[in-house]
Design a protein around this motif. Sequence first.
Motif, PDB file in Angstrom:
ATOM      1  N   TRP A  36      20.294   8.406  85.407  1.00 16.36           N
ATOM      2  CA  TRP A  36      20.148   9.765  85.930  1.00 16.36           C
ATOM      3  C   TRP A  36      19.346   9.688  87.227  1.00 16.36           C
ATOM      4  O   TRP A  36      18.306   9.021  87.273  1.00 16.36           O
ATOM      5  N   ARG A  38      18.148  12.250  90.820  1.00 11.72           N
ATOM      6  CA  ARG A  38      18.020  13.631  91.277  1.00 11.72           C
ATOM      7  C   ARG A  38      17.805  13.659  92.780  1.00 11.72           C
ATOM      8  O   ARG A  38      17.335  12.687  93.381  1.00 11.72           O
ATOM      9  N   ARG A  45      18.011  10.830  97.368  1.00 15.58           N
ATOM     10  CA  ARG A  45      18.303  10.756  95.944  1.00 15.58           C
ATOM     11  C   ARG A  45      17.377   9.717  95.307  1.00 15.58           C
ATOM     12  O   ARG A  45      17.194   8.617  95.845  1.00 15.58           O
ATOM     13  N   VAL A  48      15.655   8.628  88.218  1.00 17.43           N
ATOM     14  CA  VAL A  48      14.847   9.355  87.245  1.00 17.43           C
ATOM     15  C   VAL A  48      14.730   8.570  85.938  1.00 17.43           C
ATOM     16  O   VAL A  48      13.632   8.381  85.418  1.00 17.43           O
ATOM     17  N   ASP A  90      10.124  19.141  89.622  1.00 11.00           N
ATOM     18  CA  ASP A  90      11.326  18.584  89.001  1.00 11.00           C
ATOM     19  C   ASP A  90      12.593  19.277  89.495  1.00 11.00           C
ATOM     20  O   ASP A  90      13.702  18.862  89.162  1.00 11.00           O
ATOM     21  N   TYR A  94      20.616  17.191  89.637  1.00  7.02           N
ATOM     22  CA  TYR A  94      20.567  15.991  88.817  1.00  7.02           C
ATOM     23  C   TYR A  94      21.970  15.403  88.673  1.00  7.02           C
ATOM     24  O   TYR A  94      22.929  16.132  88.369  1.00  7.02           O
TER      25      TYR A  94
END
Length: 126
Positions: A36, A38, A45, A48, A90, A94
Amino acid sequence: QVQLVESGGGLVQTGGSLRLSCAASGRTFSSYAMGWFRQAPGKEREFVAGISWSGGNTYYKDSVKGRFTISRDNAKNTVYLQMNSLKPEDTAVYYCAVRTTRFAAVVTTARGYDYWGQGTQVTVSS
């Protein structure tokens, strides 16, 4: 044709939770590492979380350790990202991604992944 479809994003308040899902199709993904990432506006980018092909090894960005949990269900060709205690930082789109070299290790760089989903927006309000 490999396809990854993310879902589960949305708007949540600080301290809330979301569970992202990434459904994979086109191949059997049980031998592939997945990750993953984000991307926030104006930023690169970033990695995660990642999970090995077996699910036995997981890796996390330092700032999400203890809050996020990555898991996979190989029978369903699906990877999950459980996100708890969410913070405004956050907030991002994603993406899930897959390495299609069999039994390859998880890597934290985006260029190490071969296929990507379209992304799902996560917004955490303060």
